[in-house]
Design an enzyme around this catalytic site. Structure first.
Site, PDB file in Angstrom:
ATOM      1  N   GLU A 151      22.424  32.842  30.650  1.00 27.58           N
ATOM      2  CA  GLU A 151      21.051  32.992  30.177  1.00 27.58           C
ATOM      3  C   GLU A 151      20.484  31.613  29.842  1.00 27.58           C
ATOM      4  O   GLU A 151      21.013  30.916  28.978  1.00 27.58           O
ATOM      5  CB  GLU A 151      21.011  33.891  28.939  1.00 27.58           C
ATOM      6  CG  GLU A 151      21.484  35.304  29.226  1.00 27.58           C
ATOM      7  CD  GLU A 151      21.597  36.158  27.976  1.00 27.58           C
ATOM      8  OE1 GLU A 151      21.166  37.323  28.026  1.00 27.58           O
ATOM      9  OE2 GLU A 151      22.120  35.660  26.953  1.00 27.58           O
ATOM     10  N   VAL A 152      19.441  31.233  30.542  1.00 25.83           N
ATOM     11  CA  VAL A 152      18.772  29.957  30.288  1.00 25.83           C
ATOM     12  C   VAL A 152      17.557  30.236  29.407  1.00 25.83           C
ATOM     13  O   VAL A 152      16.649  30.968  29.809  1.00 25.83           O
ATOM     14  CB  VAL A 152      18.355  29.274  31.601  1.00 25.83           C
ATOM     15  CG1 VAL A 152      17.530  28.017  31.321  1.00 25.83           C
ATOM     16  CG2 VAL A 152      19.591  28.926  32.431  1.00 25.83           C
TER      17      VAL A 152
END
Length: 322
Positions: A151-152
């Protein structure tokens, strides 16, 4: 940052940091890794050995694992890193000091990605004096070298260049990054897990289902479909496919789901001593005889087989492969 990423600094080598190291080494990257805990270096070597079969799938084991250095003073080596992956404890004040140190010694433009599992980066950039626009979240799932998701999560001040660098880098090492457009505590997947887990705890602690059957309800039911198509596409398929199928599914099941939601909220797990005791009792019965080493080995084997099978399917493969 536009240059190619060939050297990664890993700060903190607990389970997450070690998994990142295995992944980066498998892709031929140089890794500089550090952790102040006593025994961390030996633990890392042991983890590499446990991951031997995985690494051998990418080349000669000895050659791959020779491409890392364990160092005690990471600050003096940060200038060599093209990207920094931070994996420190989830303690806010500690994280603020650590990120400030990384920001101080990293080269200009080098992305600093935190593996934080719930703390948004806007909460720990306050002490950065050089460039907080290169700080973001790069949250993996354990073990990072096996599960593709990362998850960025940028903070409001993170530069678009840093976001794109992180996304492209994670894709280049076989990850499936998702981009969050706004910060939320816990991000996406942990919030989904929390919602499912809280309802699971409620059902078990109320005596509605055993812990063993609860796990079976997921692994032998919707979990199989979610692993292939996710909840949204699964809903669309249930309505006949496509956006119209999703809409029809919502119209058909919406009233019932809202009714279930009222009951779910009414009986939500309250973390009381009584509920915790009932939950633990069922967990003890369900898991007491499990051979954990065997379970982990078999889980990882099946996981790799599942990922390989998905990769062969055009509609399910990750953008860069894994």
């Amino acid at each position: 940052m536009t240059q190619e990423i060939r050297t990664v600094a890993i700060v903190g080598c607990g389970v997450i940091g070690m998994g990142w190291a295995v992944l980066f080494l498998s892709r031929g990257l140089k890794v500089i890794i550090s952790d102040p805990m006593e025994g961390a270096e030996n633990a890392l070597k042991g983890y590499f050995e446990q991951s031997r079969s995985y690494l051998e799938g990418f080349g000669d084991y000895d050659k791959l694992v020779s491409n890392y250095e364990f160092v005690h003073d990471i600050a003096s080596r940060l200038a060599e890193a093209d990207l920094i992956q931070e994996n420190g404890p989830e303690r806010l004040e500690f994280k603020r000091g650590l990120i400030a140190t990384l920001d101080k010694y990293a080269r200009p433009g080098v992305v600093i990605a935190s593996s934080s599992s719930g703390l948004p980066s806007s909460e720990f950039i306050q002490q950065c004096k050089q460039d907080s626009t290169r700080v973001l979240i790069g949250h993996p799932f354990n073990p990072p070298h096996l599960i593709p998701l990362v998850e960025v999560v940028p903070h409001p001040g993170t530069s678009s260049e840093s976001v794109n660098t992180a996304l492209n880098f994670y894709r280049s090492v076989g990850k499936r990054p998702i981009l969050l457009h706004h910060e939320v505590p816990g991000f996406v997947s942990n919030r989904l897990q929390a919602a499912i887990n809280n309802e699971a705890y409620s059902l078990i602690s109320r005596g509605i289902v055993s812990a063993e059957d609860l796990d079976a309800a997921v692994t032998s039911g919707p979990g199989l479909r979610w692993a292939l198509t996710g909840p949204i596409a699964t809903n669309a398929l249930g309505g006949g496919g496509g956006p119209e199928g999703f809409s029809q599914r919502m119209e058909r099941l919406g009233p019932a789901i809202r009714g279930w939601e009222d009951d779910i909220l009414k009986h939500r797990f309250d973390w009381s001593e009584q509920r915790m005791s009932a939950l633990q009792e069922s967990v003890n019965k369900s898991l007491g005889a499990v051979k954990w080493d065997q379970l982990v080995e078999e889980r990882d084997l099946v996981l790799l087989q599942l990922l390989a099978a998905k990769q062969k399917m055009a509609s399910m493969s990750t953008p860069s492969g894994h």
